[in-house]
Design a protein around this motif. Structure first.
Motif, PDB file in Angstrom:
ATOM      1  N   ARG A 102       0.838  -1.208   0.000  1.00  0.00           N
ATOM      2  CA  ARG A 102       0.000   0.000   0.000  1.00  0.00           C
ATOM      3  C   ARG A 102       0.870   1.253   0.000  1.00  0.00           C
ATOM      4  O   ARG A 102       0.535   2.261  -0.630  1.00  0.00           O
ATOM      5  CB  ARG A 102      -0.939  -0.024   1.206  1.00  0.00           C
ATOM      6  N   SER A 106       0.691   4.256  -2.659  1.00  0.00           N
ATOM      7  CA  SER A 106       0.608   5.676  -2.294  1.00  0.00           C
ATOM      8  C   SER A 106       1.750   6.445  -2.953  1.00  0.00           C
ATOM      9  O   SER A 106       1.552   7.556  -3.463  1.00  0.00           O
ATOM     10  CB  SER A 106       0.699   5.852  -0.775  1.00  0.00           C
ATOM     11  N   ALA A 201      -7.501   6.976  -2.101  1.00  0.00           N
ATOM     12  CA  ALA A 201      -6.992   5.620  -1.851  1.00  0.00           C
ATOM     13  C   ALA A 201      -5.539   5.629  -1.392  1.00  0.00           C
ATOM     14  O   ALA A 201      -4.991   4.584  -1.037  1.00  0.00           O
ATOM     15  CB  ALA A 201      -7.139   4.767  -3.106  1.00  0.00           C
ATOM     16  N   GLU A 238     -18.823   6.201   2.871  1.00  0.00           N
ATOM     17  CA  GLU A 238     -17.472   5.829   2.429  1.00  0.00           C
ATOM     18  C   GLU A 238     -16.659   5.237   3.586  1.00  0.00           C
ATOM     19  O   GLU A 238     -16.445   4.053   3.658  1.00  0.00           O
ATOM     20  CB  GLU A 238     -16.781   7.036   1.817  1.00  0.00           C
ATOM     21  N   ASN A 244     -12.252   1.917   8.286  1.00  0.00           N
ATOM     22  CA  ASN A 244     -13.278   1.443   7.351  1.00  0.00           C
ATOM     23  C   ASN A 244     -14.505   0.975   8.148  1.00  0.00           C
ATOM     24  O   ASN A 244     -14.421   0.777   9.352  1.00  0.00           O
ATOM     25  CB  ASN A 244     -12.727   0.284   6.505  1.00  0.00           C
ATOM     26  N   LEU A 259     -14.158  -0.675  -2.852  1.00  0.00           N
ATOM     27  CA  LEU A 259     -12.986   0.179  -3.079  1.00  0.00           C
ATOM     28  C   LEU A 259     -13.131   0.867  -4.427  1.00  0.00           C
ATOM     29  O   LEU A 259     -12.892   0.274  -5.466  1.00  0.00           O
ATOM     30  CB  LEU A 259     -11.704  -0.668  -3.034  1.00  0.00           C
ATOM     31  N   GLY A 261     -11.671   3.804  -5.162  1.00  0.00           N
ATOM     32  CA  GLY A 261     -10.569   4.739  -5.401  1.00  0.00           C
ATOM     33  C   GLY A 261     -10.650   5.953  -4.500  1.00  0.00           C
ATOM     34  O   GLY A 261      -9.720   6.752  -4.436  1.00  0.00           O
ATOM     35  N   THR A 262     -11.783   6.097  -3.791  1.00  0.00           N
ATOM     36  CA  THR A 262     -11.905   7.263  -2.902  1.00  0.00           C
ATOM     37  C   THR A 262     -11.792   6.889  -1.429  1.00  0.00           C
ATOM     38  O   THR A 262     -11.847   7.751  -0.562  1.00  0.00           O
ATOM     39  CB  THR A 262     -13.239   8.006  -3.140  1.00  0.00           C
ATOM     40  N   LEU A 264      -9.647   4.403   1.637  1.00  0.00           N
ATOM     41  CA  LEU A 264      -8.396   3.705   1.857  1.00  0.00           C
ATOM     42  C   LEU A 264      -8.651   2.193   1.907  1.00  0.00           C
ATOM     43  O   LEU A 264      -9.539   1.742   2.622  1.00  0.00           O
ATOM     44  CB  LEU A 264      -7.754   4.161   3.177  1.00  0.00           C
ATOM     45  N   PRO A 265      -7.867   1.426   1.137  1.00  0.00           N
ATOM     46  CA  PRO A 265      -8.024  -0.034   1.210  1.00  0.00           C
ATOM     47  C   PRO A 265      -7.390  -0.563   2.496  1.00  0.00           C
ATOM     48  O   PRO A 265      -6.199  -0.886   2.538  1.00  0.00           O
ATOM     49  CB  PRO A 265      -7.285  -0.532  -0.045  1.00  0.00           C
TER      50      PRO A 265
END
Ligand code: PMP
Length: 363
Positions: A102, A106, A201, A238, A244, A259, A261-262, A264-265
């Motif tokens: 991750r 980033s 993300a 979201e 999350n 997920l 794209g907006t 955080l995974p």
């Protein structure tokens, strides 16, 4: 940008580490993010030279040119993971390679150089080994690790910098939520966190800077965390400021926002998706609107909601509020599945439940 790395870590022990009695006091009541260990890791990057001068050095201030790009254009990313003392006295990291991946995702979004995954994990390991006497003695304590990278080049033109620093610092951690409440209360913000095509993300400092006003608003209204809706329709749930979300239904299914794209995974999110499926639940990643959430809570279809993240682990959500009013989830206390999943995850992290997924890395 893929990079080369010369990373033999040189070690420079602290000449005057924190006194044992002072350290013991901190470890008995560590709080979150306020105390730091004796050492830190630093690795430099320069274009043409790659990553170099990996070192473990005494914890302390860093010298930075006032023109360093990070101070002007916020070219900065970070990670958060924990080291745990295991039941047998050993030390382990939880899925550090997932943090490494991750981190590089980033880095790509912020036009920064990637750090080879094995170097990231080794840096974290070196940090923990240097300060292995800094594990909290309180129940549920751990060592929170904060790897980060920033643009150190002195240059005011707006372009990706050519010099960076990667560092790791460590902080003994107790409970994340000050109130230690069994179930948290969340405020649905009118502000948004991340737009489609933006940096939602990525784990970059700028996302968190933008969340401070909404978070302060949540606190001042008496809530524990802020919740963001999507930026396009202001309708879909979201995530929280640093966690999350999961929704548990009466038909044995569990849902978490997909997920897009907006958000955080989260690594806790990904782990819980696996654990929930193993519990026989129907696991879904999809969209869930605030209106539907409220309606399902009222009808009893929704039985639990919980937040999850490295710092907060698994935390039940008891109350949701916005300008229009508030609603309770279930009885407002921690739900059964929330507690079960939390116990399973914590058990694996601490070596009390067999790690069948290869998530626990002993160091
Ligand atoms: N969302 C945000 C915005 C976060 O800052 C975090 C904490 N890293 C999470 C979700 C949870 O991610 P993780 O489970 O990897 O800690």
């Amino acid at each position: 940008m893929a990079t080369t790395a010369d990373t033999t870590f040189t070690k420079h022990p602290h000449p005057s580490p924190v006194a044992a009695d002072v350290r013991a006091q901190v470890l008995a009541n560590p709080g979150f993010g306020t105390a730091f260990t004796d050492h830190m890791v630093e690795i430099d990057f320069a274009e043409g030279k790659g990553w170099h001068d990996a070192r473990v050095i005494p914890y302390g201030p860093i010298a930075l040119d006032p023109a360093a790009a990070v101070l002007h254009y916020a070219q900065e990313i970070f990670e958060g993971l924990k080291a745990y003392r295991l039941a047998d006295g050993g030390i382990a990291l939880f899925r550090p390679e997932a943090n490494a991946q991750r981190f590089n995702a980033s880095a790509c979004r912020l036009a920064m150089p990637e750090l080879p995954e094995d170097v990231f994990v080794e840096a974290v390991r070196q940090q923990v080994l240097a300060d292995k006497d800094w594990f909290p003695t309180v129940e549920g304590g751990s060592m929170y690790l904060r790897p980060f990278m920033f643009a150190s080049e002195a240059f005011l033109g707006v372009r990706p910098a050519k010099q960076y620093k990667f560092m790791v610092i460590a902080s003994p951690a107790g409970n994340y939520f000050k109130s230690g409440a069994p179930a948290v209360s969340i405020w649905v913000s009118d502000y948004t966190r991340a737009a489609p095509g933006g940096t939602g993300a990525a784990k970059c400092g700028g996302n968190y800077a933008a969340s401070l006003v909404p978070t302060a608003e949540a606190f001042s209204r008496g809530h524990d965390q802020v919740l963001f809706l999507d930026a396009a329709e202001r309708k879909w749930v979201e995530e929280l400021g640093g966690m999350n979300l999961f929704f548990v239904f009466d038909d044995g299914s569990i849902l978490t926002p997909e997920l897009t794209g907006t958000i955080l995974p989260g690594i806790t999110r990904s782990s819980l998706l696996t654990l929930a499926a193993e519990e026989g639940l129907t696991v879904r990643e999809g969209r869930y609107s605030l209106d539907q959430w409220k309606a399902d809570a009222a009808s009893g279809k929704l039985v639990e909601t919980f937040a999850c993240g490295t710092a907060a682990v698994v935390t039940p959500v008891g109350k949701v509020a916005n300008h229009e009013g508030e609603f309770l989830i279930g009885s407002g206390g921690p739900g059964q599945l929330t507690q079960k999943l939390r116990a399973k995850l914590v058990g694996i992290q601490r070596g009390e439940i067999a790690d069948t997924h290869g998530w626990v890395t002993r160091i």
